[in-house]
Motif scaffolding. Sequence first.
Motif, short mmCIF file in Angstrom:
data_model
loop_
_atom_site.label_atom_id
_atom_site.label_comp_id
_atom_site.label_asym_id
_atom_site.label_seq_id
_atom_site.Cartn_x
_atom_site.Cartn_y
_atom_site.Cartn_z
N GLY A 69 0.80 -1.21 0.00
CA GLY A 69 0.00 0.00 0.00
C GLY A 69 0.84 1.26 0.00
N TRP A 70 0.13 2.39 0.03
CA TRP A 70 0.77 3.69 -0.17
C TRP A 70 0.63 4.64 1.01
N ASP A 71 -0.09 4.27 2.04
CA ASP A 71 -0.41 5.21 3.12
C ASP A 71 0.81 5.85 3.77
N PRO A 72 1.86 5.09 4.15
CA PRO A 72 3.01 5.76 4.77
C PRO A 72 3.66 6.80 3.86
N ILE A 73 3.79 6.48 2.57
CA ILE A 73 4.37 7.42 1.62
C ILE A 73 3.50 8.66 1.51
N LEU A 74 2.21 8.48 1.41
CA LEU A 74 1.30 9.62 1.26
C LEU A 74 1.29 10.49 2.51
N ARG A 75 1.39 9.89 3.69
CA ARG A 75 1.43 10.70 4.92
C ARG A 75 2.66 11.60 4.91
N HIS A 76 3.81 11.03 4.52
CA HIS A 76 5.02 11.85 4.49
C HIS A 76 4.94 12.94 3.43
N LEU A 77 4.47 12.58 2.24
CA LEU A 77 4.38 13.59 1.18
C LEU A 77 3.39 14.70 1.55
N ASP A 78 2.26 14.34 2.12
CA ASP A 78 1.29 15.35 2.55
C ASP A 78 1.93 16.31 3.55
N HIS A 79 2.69 15.74 4.48
CA HIS A 79 3.31 16.59 5.50
C HIS A 79 4.41 17.46 4.89
N LEU A 80 5.25 16.87 4.07
CA LEU A 80 6.34 17.66 3.46
C LEU A 80 5.77 18.79 2.61
N ILE A 81 4.75 18.50 1.81
CA ILE A 81 4.16 19.54 0.98
C ILE A 81 3.49 20.60 1.85
N GLY A 82 2.87 20.16 2.95
CA GLY A 82 2.21 21.11 3.84
C GLY A 82 3.17 22.12 4.44
N VAL A 83 4.40 21.72 4.71
CA VAL A 83 5.39 22.63 5.30
C VAL A 83 6.21 23.33 4.23
N LEU A 84 6.66 22.57 3.23
CA LEU A 84 7.59 23.11 2.24
C LEU A 84 6.89 23.80 1.06
N GLY A 85 5.68 23.40 0.75
CA GLY A 85 5.01 23.87 -0.44
C GLY A 85 5.22 22.92 -1.61
#
Length: 350
Positions: A274-290
């Motif tokens: 599955g993809w959930d761990p990857i998506l959680r990290h990407l969501d967080h990184l994009i949320g802070v970094l843009g």
Amino acid sequence: MIPVFDGHNDFLLRLLRDPANRQEIWNPGEGKGHLDLPRMRAGGFVGGFFAIYIPSPEELDSGDYEAIMDAPPYDLPLGALIGVDEALPVAMAMAGHLMWLERTGDLTICRSVADIRRAMDAGRIAAVMHMEGAEAIGEDLDALHVWHAAGLRSLGPVWSRPTVFGHGVPFRFPGGPDTGDGLTEAGKRLVKECNQLRIMLDLSHLNEKGFDDIAAISDAPLVATHSNAHAVTPSTRNLTDRQLRVIRDTNGMVGLNYATIFLREDGRKSTFEGWDPILRHLDHLIGVLGEDRVGLGSDFDGATMPASIGDVSGQQALLTALAQHGYGEELVRKIAHENWLALLQRTWGG
């Protein structure tokens, strides 16, 4: 197929460990590890950072590592500092393998963004020579200029063990990056010289005080080629929100590391579906970094991969998962390659 430009791989280490079979490993490929030319083509891999890395001679047996890192908490010992006389022959051998790859006609060592675009247009893998840990450079920095002339355009002052330039983070879970002293005086000079040569500095593996030292000294965008979000997975190797904000404020970038130990919230090394761990990290990184400051930094051939990716041929499946998660086509293309090329343009210039 969306082109993928990747922030980190250890393919040269595979060639170093089996040089007699390098042609078979590269093309047609043995079907082992994560990278070879046919699977790169299948996964849309058009280029990335190829790491020169000096293995620790006293590393634990790989089976020991597997068991320890799959049963958190863990705190693995780091190898001792490796001197330049010991490191240089290994680094030169790995650079030789990269230059051999160029001689096959399938890969170009790129020194500029224009080189990368020309290689992509010609259907050749666009390789950036990267040094993961600067053991092959002495404190006088003369070798830095030799490596730059040979094509070096990206450098991490440390892998996790110490160098004459600074200190890395141990492989510890749970843990944070505040694990020791900052850069040495030689390390501060290294940062300034890299800025003058426009060699990109990689903050992955560096401890927090070293990170802060580079942030205070460097005039270039701050970059972590293969790191994730500490807020999601509290590993020493992942970046805190404070660090991410510092990177954001320099218009820098972070490449998402696919290594399971830096993705899983429980810190285990075992693979997962599955993809959930990857998506959680990407969501967080994009949320802070843009959206303009996040890319991919796989760690192929250097880590355990999620089963859903498997190897480089699985990267298009990852991009499909991002689209299904709600990322628009423009954002997926930015993450896949456009952000890396824009970052390198900001760092290297014309």
